[in-house]
Design a protein around this motif. Structure first.
Motif, mmCIF file in Angstrom:
data_model
loop_
_atom_site.group_PDB
_atom_site.id
_atom_site.type_symbol
_atom_site.label_atom_id
_atom_site.label_comp_id
_atom_site.label_asym_id
_atom_site.label_seq_id
_atom_site.Cartn_x
_atom_site.Cartn_y
_atom_site.Cartn_z
ATOM 1 N N LEU A 1 0.829 -1.199 0.000
ATOM 2 C CA LEU A 1 0.000 0.000 0.000
ATOM 3 C C LEU A 1 0.867 1.253 0.000
ATOM 4 O O LEU A 1 2.055 1.211 0.307
ATOM 5 C CB LEU A 1 -0.917 0.015 1.228
ATOM 6 C CG LEU A 1 -1.830 -1.190 1.434
ATOM 7 C CD1 LEU A 1 -2.648 -1.017 2.721
ATOM 8 C CD2 LEU A 1 -2.762 -1.398 0.237
ATOM 9 N N ILE B 1 -4.082 6.397 3.485
ATOM 10 C CA ILE B 1 -3.748 5.035 3.073
ATOM 11 C C ILE B 1 -4.398 4.771 1.718
ATOM 12 O O ILE B 1 -5.604 4.962 1.564
ATOM 13 C CB ILE B 1 -4.244 4.005 4.109
ATOM 14 C CG1 ILE B 1 -3.619 4.276 5.476
ATOM 15 C CG2 ILE B 1 -3.952 2.583 3.653
ATOM 16 C CD1 ILE B 1 -4.201 3.437 6.590
ATOM 17 N N TYR C 1 -11.961 -3.711 1.215
ATOM 18 C CA TYR C 1 -12.057 -3.667 2.675
ATOM 19 C C TYR C 1 -10.678 -3.455 3.289
ATOM 20 O O TYR C 1 -9.736 -4.180 2.959
ATOM 21 C CB TYR C 1 -12.644 -4.973 3.216
ATOM 22 C CG TYR C 1 -13.997 -5.310 2.635
ATOM 23 C CD1 TYR C 1 -15.166 -4.967 3.297
ATOM 24 C CD2 TYR C 1 -14.089 -5.949 1.393
ATOM 25 C CE1 TYR C 1 -16.408 -5.256 2.741
ATOM 26 C CE2 TYR C 1 -15.325 -6.242 0.834
ATOM 27 C CZ TYR C 1 -16.476 -5.891 1.509
ATOM 28 O OH TYR C 1 -17.700 -6.171 0.959
ATOM 29 N N LEU C 2 -10.567 -2.476 4.177
ATOM 30 C CA LEU C 2 -9.343 -2.308 4.949
ATOM 31 C C LEU C 2 -9.348 -3.332 6.078
ATOM 32 O O LEU C 2 -10.320 -3.435 6.833
ATOM 33 C CB LEU C 2 -9.254 -0.897 5.535
ATOM 34 C CG LEU C 2 -7.991 -0.639 6.358
ATOM 35 C CD1 LEU C 2 -6.797 -0.417 5.443
ATOM 36 C CD2 LEU C 2 -8.184 0.554 7.303
ATOM 37 N N PHE D 1 -7.650 -4.463 9.555
ATOM 38 C CA PHE D 1 -6.907 -3.720 10.576
ATOM 39 C C PHE D 1 -7.210 -4.255 11.974
ATOM 40 O O PHE D 1 -8.118 -5.069 12.189
ATOM 41 C CB PHE D 1 -7.262 -2.232 10.501
ATOM 42 C CG PHE D 1 -8.670 -1.929 10.969
ATOM 43 C CD1 PHE D 1 -8.905 -1.453 12.263
ATOM 44 C CD2 PHE D 1 -9.756 -2.124 10.133
ATOM 45 C CE1 PHE D 1 -10.187 -1.186 12.707
ATOM 46 C CE2 PHE D 1 -11.050 -1.857 10.562
ATOM 47 C CZ PHE D 1 -11.268 -1.382 11.849
ATOM 48 N N VAL E 1 -13.561 7.487 2.863
ATOM 49 C CA VAL E 1 -13.130 6.349 2.053
ATOM 50 C C VAL E 1 -13.692 6.526 0.640
ATOM 51 O O VAL E 1 -14.774 7.089 0.445
ATOM 52 C CB VAL E 1 -13.595 5.008 2.652
ATOM 53 C CG1 VAL E 1 -12.929 4.764 3.995
ATOM 54 C CG2 VAL E 1 -15.116 4.957 2.799
ATOM 55 N N GLU F 1 -12.458 -5.493 9.804
ATOM 56 C CA GLU F 1 -12.473 -4.918 8.462
ATOM 57 C C GLU F 1 -13.521 -3.828 8.376
ATOM 58 O O GLU F 1 -14.513 -3.832 9.102
ATOM 59 C CB GLU F 1 -12.733 -5.979 7.393
ATOM 60 C CG GLU F 1 -14.131 -6.566 7.393
ATOM 61 C CD GLU F 1 -14.357 -7.548 6.245
ATOM 62 O OE1 GLU F 1 -13.376 -8.116 5.742
ATOM 63 O OE2 GLU F 1 -15.534 -7.745 5.865
ATOM 64 N N LEU G 1 -14.406 -0.019 2.218
ATOM 65 C CA LEU G 1 -13.963 1.224 1.585
ATOM 66 C C LEU G 1 -14.872 1.627 0.432
ATOM 67 O O LEU G 1 -14.880 2.790 0.021
ATOM 68 C CB LEU G 1 -12.528 1.059 1.064
ATOM 69 C CG LEU G 1 -11.473 0.643 2.095
ATOM 70 C CD1 LEU G 1 -10.104 0.518 1.431
ATOM 71 C CD2 LEU G 1 -11.423 1.625 3.258
ATOM 72 N N VAL H 1 -2.378 -1.850 10.534
ATOM 73 C CA VAL H 1 -2.881 -2.113 9.187
ATOM 74 C C VAL H 1 -2.300 -3.419 8.655
ATOM 75 O O VAL H 1 -1.082 -3.572 8.581
ATOM 76 C CB VAL H 1 -2.523 -0.955 8.227
ATOM 77 C CG1 VAL H 1 -3.018 -1.267 6.812
ATOM 78 C CG2 VAL H 1 -3.128 0.353 8.723
ATOM 79 N N ILE I 1 -5.415 -4.409 2.365
ATOM 80 C CA ILE I 1 -6.710 -4.166 1.746
ATOM 81 C C ILE I 1 -7.113 -5.410 0.968
ATOM 82 O O ILE I 1 -6.334 -5.910 0.150
ATOM 83 C CB ILE I 1 -6.697 -2.943 0.818
ATOM 84 C CG1 ILE I 1 -6.506 -1.654 1.622
ATOM 85 C CG2 ILE I 1 -7.977 -2.867 -0.011
ATOM 86 C CD1 ILE I 1 -6.416 -0.399 0.759
#
Length: 292
Positions: free
Chosen positions: A109, A144, A162-163, A165, A181, A244, A247, A283, A286
């Motif tokens: 990323l 990000i 989807y992030l 984290f 997002v 998650e 985004l 993080v 993604i």
């Protein structure tokens, strides 16, 4: 009129019929019909479920994928969340549909100031498939972004991004402002929304809300909430020990259009308007997966 049984049909006819179905249909059919089992093992059936670029995907994977005895075996190897590109991505095929998905690692990323140890720390995280995850130490500018070529995905498919984290116990400042997002395909913004990375945790956040209410209202007014503000996104738990947050989503149409296929999907999450300190965000990456 006499009905023709399956075992009276030519093998190539049966294999063509099976190849026009789905991996799930083939597996179910062979479970209830013994006449189909031998044909359902043929390479010509399972090659139809493999992505057209599977040779390239195999070359980008580790040495454990270099040995397979049949296209069926290869298909299920590709369904097993394989590390590719030097361990910086995960590739996966859906067992039911054969659709592609990817996970971009944190190293894959673009994270503002990620290489400055004042702001971010890189470390191995338990339950991670990747060598490193990125942990936010402190910043007032969170940005990000992830990028993926559109033609790496399955055509005629709607995808969600989807992030992935976690939030550490020492996290602070992540709940003060909503994060913006968005998804861009080429130069077009196809999805824009706001999300919160932390849900309410009781009295502690109630007290913070009372203290910071006026400032938070002023800061939040700066945020472009997008067209879905009435339904702000909140994080959800995954089955792998991570959280998650969506985004956005986008549709990839027919392949073969060089103009469309050459585009890049840009996925982003940012909070750059509050100018307050944040920390404790971990993080993983993604994920881009089909919405079934």
């Amino acid at each position: 009129m006499k009905m023709m049984s399956l075992n009276e049909l030519p093998e190539d006819c049966v294999s063509t019929i099976l190849s026009l179905s789905s991996p799930w249909d083939v597996c179910r059919s062979t479970a209830v019909c013994s006449e189909l089992r031998s044909v359902a093992q043929l390479d010509c059936v399972w090659e139809s479920f493999l992505p057209s670029d599977y040779h390239e995907i195999v070359s980008r994977a580790g040495p454990e994928l270099l040995k397979w005895d049949s296209k069926k075996e290869l298909f299920f190897l590709l369904c097993n969340s394989l590390l590719i590109d030097g361990g910086n991505k995960i590739f996966n095929l859906d067992k039911i549909t054969g659709l592609k998905s990817y996970v971009l690692s944190a190293r894959d990323l673009s994270i503002a100031w990620a290489d400055d140890p004042i702001y971010w720390a890189w470390k191995h995280t338990p339950q991670s498939r990747f060598k490193e995850s990125a942990e936010l130490r402190t910043t007032s500018w969170l940005d990000i972004q992830g990028y993926l070529k559109l033609n790496m995905l399955s055509p005629n498919t709607t995808y969600g991004a989807y992030l992935i984290f976690k939030v550490s116990k020492r996290a602070y400042g992540l709940e003060i402002m909503p994060m913006e997002v968005s998804i861009e395909v080429g130069s077009d913004v196809v999805s824009h929304n706001t999300v919160y990375l932390r849900q309410d945790e009781g009295k502690k956040h109630q007290m913070q809300w009372l203290i910071y209410y006026n400032r938070t209202e002023i800061l939040a007014s700066r945020v472009n909430h997008g067209s879905e503000d009435s339904n702000l996104k909140l994080p959800g738990a995954r089955g792998d020990g991570w959280m998650e947050i969506e985004l956005g989503h986008f549709f990839y149409g027919e392949s073969g259009d060089s103009c469309r296929d050459g585009k890049v999907v840009k996925m982003s999450m940012k909070e750059i308007k509050g100018h307050h300190l944040m920390g404790g965000l971990i993080v993983e990456g993604i994920e881009i997966r089909p919405l079934l």
